[in-house]
Design a protein around this motif. Structure first.
Motif, PDB file in Angstrom:
ATOM      1  N   ALA A 162     -13.276  32.854 138.067  1.00 22.25           N
ATOM      2  CA  ALA A 162     -12.406  32.120 137.139  1.00 22.25           C
ATOM      3  C   ALA A 162     -11.465  33.046 136.368  1.00 22.25           C
ATOM      4  O   ALA A 162     -11.861  34.098 135.870  1.00 22.25           O
ATOM      5  CB  ALA A 162     -13.250  31.314 136.157  1.00 22.25           C
ATOM      6  N   TYR A 173      -9.620  31.420 133.985  1.00 22.52           N
ATOM      7  CA  TYR A 173      -9.692  30.716 132.703  1.00 22.52           C
ATOM      8  C   TYR A 173     -11.052  30.039 132.595  1.00 22.52           C
ATOM      9  O   TYR A 173     -11.609  29.601 133.599  1.00 22.52           O
ATOM     10  CB  TYR A 173      -8.567  29.675 132.589  1.00 22.52           C
ATOM     11  N   SER A 183     -14.756  18.221 132.131  1.00 23.68           N
ATOM     12  CA  SER A 183     -14.281  19.552 132.519  1.00 23.68           C
ATOM     13  C   SER A 183     -14.454  19.807 134.012  1.00 23.68           C
ATOM     14  O   SER A 183     -13.631  20.476 134.632  1.00 23.68           O
ATOM     15  CB  SER A 183     -15.020  20.623 131.720  1.00 23.68           C
ATOM     16  N   ILE A 218     -11.557  20.961 136.418  1.00 21.82           N
ATOM     17  CA  ILE A 218     -11.607  22.161 137.251  1.00 21.82           C
ATOM     18  C   ILE A 218     -11.202  21.839 138.684  1.00 21.82           C
ATOM     19  O   ILE A 218     -10.436  22.576 139.304  1.00 21.82           O
ATOM     20  CB  ILE A 218     -13.016  22.797 137.162  1.00 21.82           C
ATOM     21  N   VAL A 231     -10.205  27.903 137.382  1.00 22.65           N
ATOM     22  CA  VAL A 231     -10.839  27.581 136.099  1.00 22.65           C
ATOM     23  C   VAL A 231     -12.344  27.434 136.323  1.00 22.65           C
ATOM     24  O   VAL A 231     -12.769  26.931 137.362  1.00 22.65           O
ATOM     25  CB  VAL A 231     -10.263  26.271 135.510  1.00 22.65           C
ATOM     26  N   LEU A 254      -4.240  22.873 129.434  1.00 24.99           N
ATOM     27  CA  LEU A 254      -4.609  24.215 129.906  1.00 24.99           C
ATOM     28  C   LEU A 254      -3.350  25.013 130.241  1.00 24.99           C
ATOM     29  O   LEU A 254      -3.186  26.160 129.827  1.00 24.99           O
ATOM     30  CB  LEU A 254      -5.447  24.086 131.181  1.00 24.99           C
TER      31      LEU A 254
END
Lengths: 254, 180, 359
Positions: free
Chosen positions: C256, C258, C270, C274, C284, C354
């Protein structure tokens, strides 16, 4: 005759209840709490419940009751003792469960818990010390303070327009379907003490027989915050408290 | 395969229970399922909606911005969810509650006259199963057998006599759904 | 026997798990969106099977004090509520932390402040992990992200609560409470006998069997020197919990660039974020704290030195982000995104944030 010769079993006329330990009590001289503690300790022992009692102390003068009577105790948040007792008794049905609460704790901040525990018919006993004042915090007005009575927060006397009326929790309790035994007693004389002890015993026995909830109010003095001598306080109680909070059984369904 | 479905209508139309039966049917097929209602006072008279996700993979978000399929049973639901159907996705509506039909051209729009049909057949109680039948015709997310199994599992025993009526409704729904 | 897979709401899973883990008593008061816990228990009638006590109290204040009473006797007792009700319980929770009583409190939280909304929210993070009541205390806090974890964390919370003689909290939200998912309920564990309770909890007020020394449950100590000692001892217990009980899940953190840190429902969102972000070429990953206290600060600090930025995704105005920043100590930018008032952020909107915040 020497002291040693006098201290013989055959001369024994009175002794401290075995469950009352030697910790010096923090109560003021003349306070009713000490007498009621003694009665509670005697009744537990006489019923043989020393090993099966779970008691709950309040916030107020009796907060440290757990230091004086040798049974298991829980100290509750202000007013919440009947909630603790409800759960404990339901979880341990064969235990003797009682709360020991003052009028500020029971009749003010804990009114909800008190009324609902009594109304659910929890098989517990509530011992309610009513001295018409907040003792621990230094003599403020309680819900039970009589009209005209002077306290730190009604220094010119309790007035209905300013402070509302004194609350008769025991009368309310007697109307609830869940209560079995509701009584009002006092401990200012030997005769009164003997009657109060009988009432406590009856309440404890009913609670162990699963007959519902029990409330034993003890009309009491707070000579310190009433600013009187103990003798004068007892006299004042008889003249002023008893007419408004009359003694006797309000309900006995046992 | 993952099907992300929103079912939306008035409270009382059986939106939540339709979603529940679908989710249960997914469970019967050993699929991963999530049933996420918009809960609260909306259930009573206002708009009710439920997201149902049926997937071969573990389900990530129960809250979605867009859907593979939207089933809308009234005008406010259509307005809210038509824009949220993924391009190439499916929109199913019942013309009974819709005055202004959907306009998007990049999605597959189907109409099911379930409310009228259910009323004619005296089957209003199982209107929602008719709509579910329509969905299963377009997207066989689960089999009819699994739905019937789910009904047997979720309906209390005393209501099992209603299962044949539910089955009829499901089959009727399959036959009356048509491209809009 | 095959594993029993069933479909149920998070709230229902809490109730079933409680019965199965040998819980002795539940005391609660109705509030949306968690009323199904009490409703399920009432329907299941565990008092006829396991002997578990179920009582609808007159208020959340009474509920938590019933829990105090039961916990003080060494019984496995619990309550559940939602945010406004949990605010009312803070007094009792503080007293239990002070008296060192094990119990379970479930918060199926909703949006505030005040009466707020009945929709999901994570705005009770501060209240839960910083101590919502008075005094220096901590709650062991588990944050489930699925109906399965709602079921699994009941037993785990009790285990931790009893191991450390401390209240434990399951901090959930209306989404996890109300949604239905597949769940495998834990196997039945018998309730402990009186003898077992007395043996495991020698401190409990069970009656002085054998005229042992009386047990006293209290949080009161007027002598400051003694009260300081008690506080120091409790703090050292907290340090031990911080050392031993941190739990978290990592998802695609290996490569990742981020990192999202999110718990509960926000962590579920989340994972979708992703997958969308990775389709768009953005690498991510997710760290999901399972224990909110103790907080996975150490692992977050390690990951901070490997990523270009961290997003704290929360369904609140930015609370956990403070703990992340404390852990990261400026090693990488830490930003917050969330929605308020009962609105749950949608995956695409988070992807957009993001990009906006970091790229």
């Amino acid at each position: 005759m020497t002291k040693e010769e006098i201290i013989q079993p055959e001369n024994l006329v009175y002794k401290k209840p075995e469950l009352l330990n030697d910790t010096p009590m923090h109560y003021c001289p003349g306070c009713s709490h000490g007498v009621v503690h003694k009665l509670v300790a005697e009744v537990i022992a006489e019923m043989g419940m020393q090993e099966k009692t779970i008691a709950i102390s309040p916030v107020g003068c009796a907060v440290f009751a757990y230091k004086y009577i040798d049974v298991d105790w829980q100290e509750a948040a202000h007013g919440r003792a009947p909630a603790l007792a409800s759960a404990i008794k339901r979880l341990w049905p064969d235990r003797l469960v009682f709360t020991y609460q003052g009028d500020g704790d029971l009749a003010c901040i804990g009114t909800g818990e008190t009324i609902h525990a009594l109304n659910r018919g929890e098989n517990i006993t509530i011992i309610f010390i009513n001295n018409a004042i907040y003792g621990m915090t230094g003599g403020q007005m309680a819900p039970t303070t009589l009209l005209g009575m002077k306290t730190a927060t009604c220094p010119y006397g309790r007035e209905p327009a300013l402070h509302g009326y004194p609350l008769k929790v025991t009368e309310i309790a007697a109307t609830l379907q869940g209560t079995c035994y509701v009584t009002r007693q006092s401990v200012q004389s030997v005769a009164a003490i003997l009657k109060a002890k009988k009432a406590i015993r009856k309440a404890f026995e009913y609670s162990m027989q699963g007959k519902g909830s029990n409330l034993v109010e003890i009309v009491s003095t707070c000579n310190t915050n009433w600013r009187m001598s103990p003798v004068k306080a007892n006299q004042w109680m008889e003249e002023n408290m008893f007419p408004f909070y009359p003694l006797g059984d309000l309900k006995d369904n046992g | 395969m993952t099907q992300e479905i929103i079912i939306s209508g008035f409270g009382g139309q059986g939106v939540l229970s339709m979603g529940k039966i679908l989710a249960y049917a997914g469970l019967m097929e050993d699929k991963e399922v999530t049933w996420m209602p918009a809960y609260g006072p909306e259930q009573r008279g206002g708009t009710a909606n439920v997201t149902v996700i049926v997937s071969d993979e573990p389900v990530s978000s129960p809250i979605l911005s867009s859907f593979d399929t939207a089933i809308v049973l009234n005008q406010p639901s259509l307005e809210k969810f038509e824009p949220k159907v993924k391009p190439g996705g499916t929109l199913i509506y019942d013309s009974y509650g819709i005055n202004v039909p959907p306009t998007r051209k990049d999605i597959n729009v189907y109409c099911i006259d379930a409310m009228d049909t259910a009323a004619q057949m005296n089957m209003i109680k199982v209107f929602n199963m008719m709509v579910l039948g329509g969905l299963l015709k377009i997207h066989p997310v689960v089999s009819l057998e699994s739905v019937l199994k789910a009904l047997r599992k979720t309906l209390p025993e005393r209501h099992h006599n209603l299962i044949p009526m539910n089955e009829e409704a499901l089959r009727t729904g399959m036959s009356i759904i048509k491209p809009a | 026997m095959d594993k029993e897979v069933t479909l149920m709401k998070g709230n229902e899973a809490i109730a079933h798990a409680a019965i199965r883990c040998g819980c002795d008593g539940y005391f609660g008061y109705p509030i949306t969106p968690q009323s199904e816990v009490l409703e399920t228990l009432a329907a299941e009638k565990p008092w006829e099977t396991t002997g578990m006590v179920v009582l609808q109290a007159e208020s959340e204040v009474a509920s938590i004090n019933m829990v105090y009473g039961g916990a003080g006797t060494g019984k496995k007792v619990m309550t559940s509520s939602s945010s406004p009700g949990v605010s009312l319980m803070q007094e009792g929770i503080s007293y239990m932390a002070g008296a060192e009583l094990p119990c379970l409190v479930v918060n199926v939280s909703r949006g505030g402040p005040g009466l707020g909304t009945i929709q999901p929210s994570q705005a009770d993070y501060f209240q839960t992990v910083k101590g919502g009541g008075h005094g220096d205390y901590r709650l062991i806090t588990l944050a489930p992200a699925s109906v399965q974890e709602m079921a699994d964390f009941v037993d785990l919370a009790f285990e931790l609560a009893f191991r450390y003689r401390n209240p434990a909290m399951i901090l959930s939200d209306g989404a996890i409470g109300q949604m239905m998912e597949k769940v495998v309920l834990p196997p039945f564990k018998p309730r402990r006998t009186e003898e077992e309770i007395m043996k495991e909890c020698p401190w409990a007020t069970t009656g002085r069997k054998g005229m042992r020394k009386p047990n006293i449950i209290t949080s009161l100590e007027l002598r400051s020197e003694e009260m300081e000692k008690i506080n120091i001892r409790i703090q050292s217990k907290y340090r031990e919990i911080e050392a031993k009980e941190v739990r978290f899940e990592e998802y695609m953190t290996g490569d990742a660039d981020y990192l999202i840190v999110a718990f509960g429902s926000a962590a579920r969102i989340s994972k979708k974020v992703i997958s969308i972000a990775r389709e768009q070429g953005l690498k991510v990953g997710l760290l999901r704290p399972i224990t909110l206290w103790p907080f996975p600060s150490k692992r977050i600090a390690e990951l901070a030195s490997k990523v270009k930025g961290i997003l704290s995704l929360e369904i609140n105005a930015g609370q956990m982000v403070e703990d992340i920043r404390m852990a990261v100590e400026g090693k990488t930018p830490v930003e917050w995104y969330g929605r308020l008032g009962g609105i749950i952020p949608e995956p695409e909107e988070v992807v957009a944030q993001l990009k906006k915040l970091f790229i």
